[in-house]
Design an enzyme around this catalytic site. Sequence first.
Site, short mmCIF file in Angstrom:
data_model
loop_
_atom_site.label_atom_id
_atom_site.label_comp_id
_atom_site.label_asym_id
_atom_site.label_seq_id
_atom_site.Cartn_x
_atom_site.Cartn_y
_atom_site.Cartn_z
N GLU A 1 50.79 -19.20 21.93
CA GLU A 1 50.72 -20.54 22.90
C GLU A 1 51.82 -20.15 24.35
O GLU A 1 52.55 -21.05 24.33
CB GLU A 1 51.39 -21.74 21.85
CG GLU A 1 50.92 -22.11 21.02
CD GLU A 1 51.31 -23.93 20.65
OE1 GLU A 1 52.40 -24.13 21.40
OE2 GLU A 1 50.43 -24.51 19.68
N GLU B 1 47.16 -21.92 13.84
CA GLU B 1 48.41 -23.26 13.63
C GLU B 1 47.49 -24.61 13.84
O GLU B 1 47.17 -25.20 14.50
CB GLU B 1 49.22 -23.24 14.27
CG GLU B 1 50.32 -23.16 14.40
CD GLU B 1 51.79 -23.68 15.31
OE1 GLU B 1 51.96 -22.23 15.21
OE2 GLU B 1 52.09 -24.74 15.70
C1 GAL Z 1 53.22 -25.66 18.00
C2 GAL Z 1 54.51 -24.03 17.76
C3 GAL Z 1 55.43 -23.95 16.95
C4 GAL Z 1 55.88 -25.73 16.79
C5 GAL Z 1 54.75 -26.35 16.70
C6 GAL Z 1 55.26 -27.75 15.83
O1 GAL Z 1 52.77 -25.67 18.84
O2 GAL Z 1 53.88 -22.78 18.52
O3 GAL Z 1 56.17 -22.76 17.53
O4 GAL Z 1 56.28 -25.76 17.70
O5 GAL Z 1 53.81 -26.16 17.19
O6 GAL Z 1 54.02 -28.75 16.09
#
Ligand code: GAL
Length: 808
Positions: free
Chosen positions: A423, A499
């Site tokens: 991100e 993710e």
């Molecule tokens: C994502 C990020 C992670 C964590 C997660 C929490 O956007 O890549 O590091 O912050 O959100 O939902």
Amino acid sequence: MRRSLTFILLLLAYGSTSLAQTEVKELSLWKFSRADNASASRADFDDSYWETVKIPHDWAIYGPFDKEIDKQVVRIEQNNEKVATEKTGRTGALPFIGVGWYRTTLDLPVFSNDKQALITFDGAMSNAEVFVNGVKVGNRPYGYSYFYFDISSYLQAGKKNVVAVRLENQPFSSRWYPGAGLYRKVRVIVKNRENFKHWGHFITTPSVSDNIARVNIRSQVQGENLTVKATIRDAKGNTVAEKVSSERFGNEIEQNITVKNPNLWSPETPYLYTAELKLYQGNALKDSEVVRFGIRQISYSAAKGFELNGKVTKFKGVCLHHDLGPIGTAVNRAALKRQLTILKDMGCNAIRSSHNMPSIEQLELCDEMGFLFLAESFDEWKKPKVKNGYNLYFDEWAEKDVENLVRATKNHPCIVMWSAGNEVPDQWGSDGVKRLKWLQDIFHREDPTRPVTVGMDQVKAVMESGFGAILDIPGLNYRVHLYDEAYQRFPQGILLGSETASTVSSRGIYKFPVVSKPDKTYPDLQCSSYDLEFCDWSNIPEDDFIQQDDKPWVIGEFVWTGFDYLGEPTPYDNYWPSRSSYFGICDLAGLPKDRFYLYRSRWNTKDTTLHILPHWNWEGREGQTTPVFVYTSYNSAELFVNGKSQGIQKKSTQSKLNRYRLMWMDVKYEPGTLKVVAYDDKGKPAAEKTVVTAGKPHHIKLEADRQTITANGEDLCYVTATIVDKQGNPCPNASNRLYFKVKGTGKYRAACNGDATSLEVFHKPTMKAFSGKLVVLVQSSTQAGNMELTVSGDELKEGKLTISTIKE
Ligand code: GAL
């Protein structure tokens, strides 16, 4: 008092002459101070009054928790925040900021000009400056990077050589708890001048079939007139192939070796070979190293997605931060192995090291236990997420950091993909596209065998800019509503859920009424374990399951996260006290939350799963609606409350929840027994589970993850303490204060109850239970024998457990 060095000879080769030895010394005992003092780099500095510590060491994990530490008043852009708010606990509220000095001595009785000495760090948090005998030999800003220096010219033979390391952590430098100190291993390697370059072997398996594999070994060498002898051995140590070569291309000697009837590496069969590589100059053996590798083939294609050894394989993965809960970031093999053992049982087959370089120990375990690995590098490139983050170092260090990531880890068969970033705000703008191209090319140059991804959250932007199109593997973080469009717009023909989910829950906590909602908060700063709460950028597990199941071009997912971690207490990052995450499938103590069984019911295809939630101790809720969910691998089940059927539920594609969970929404609570009977596809009862209303807390039940551990001073036994009633039923609401004592060949190390709002430090031998449980960590000494753990509690009958410690 001067410390003595742990002197370990690893990777030893015994040739006909003593010159052949390569010595690897682990530097484990150090003097340590939090006070900054420029003279601490000097050889004659008096450190006798400093504390003696054993590394791996995390100076900040001992607390105390303090809301003022690294308090960030920020607007988190990637979380869609419109105004800046006070974020406490974002980096764990632990004292990691500031300077720490480490000093040790190194005896090299016979060091001479024909030798080379390297000092290697698997990571140092952070901004490391390394001095030998008072002279600076180098620095490394990024705390997760592996790095080494040639210290040959700084050493004095026959003297005590002083190694000093200064570390400094900045405020506003991280989005989670980074830890602090020499949290990974430090070694000194002494070799002959004619040698294999450090990280100099690259073993690949370019052609693999059931009856034959080609193993390609490229070894970078230093010196003239050199010959490499390679011996490949199977897991039992039998030689399966041998080859000698002195054909040199630049500084490389390359060999192609045939292995017949190879045992292929996969998560189900993590078979490992070793290559013993010996370097000769004439008849003199100059260097020798043993490299472990696996024979396996990976491919990614639009037609089939990801294939391992020719078999389409989906990533059933989790993201993991590097902290190990109650022991912080100090790397520990037993702690990592326990995590992977729990994940294996869940049916998980892949790990993403979010958002940085993994520990070498974690990679070794993934090789051994069978996990695919997505090795990540950065959370930031040039554009900041946090003021003092990696953006400060990107220009000068990114190439070096990527090189070292690949060079140090490329022989691990578990690694099947690299990630150049998570991100990164550089997803916006044309500069970011150039940076991506540049970084991806570095990965390709260093390793032409594995593809590169980036976890992208700015999906619309990367569709427009071309950022997503040039990646080997487009990875989407969340944004399931954009999967179809991204698939259409990107040319690769596949998509990875790099993710997913970010569902939040607190172990054993259930909230009523049961509703599915983003950013839900409650006065007790806990989240509901009905697994319906998430963030406004994220979703519940089923939203991902649907993408995975219905779209063959989605090659898998990495759930945020396998375990809770220190820092980032969303949705309570504006509230105090809360200092660790709620995202984990398991809590910070490693205890499974209900969600564990939802993933298990789908990912573990070998074993059956049948799990009921919530608990059944709802005094005061008599007659009120108390929904019951069942996470199961069976397709249908019948629920009974005190013997009365609540009807049969069947999985159905009618709604996303019904497709994966069985739900009885109208159950009225009455104390007693909740029973679920699962039916097989012929409608016959196949399994059953019951949950009963527990009586008053009566005694403490102890269960160890292992009865016998190694007497090496590092191994850990994890003991779950459960408060139970007279009949042995778990008391799900018990929060009694417990006390820990260890006698014999080990010591009490830490405890953790998984409560994100607890400000109790982990290393004190007392803690309150949370939702009826906590986990006690006991550590072996170097003596074999027995140790006894006693856990007592106010008004509770104590629990006792014996754990054996044995020599390796
Ligand atoms: C994502 C990020 C992670 C964590 C997660 C929490 O956007 O890549 O590091 O912050 O959100 O939902």
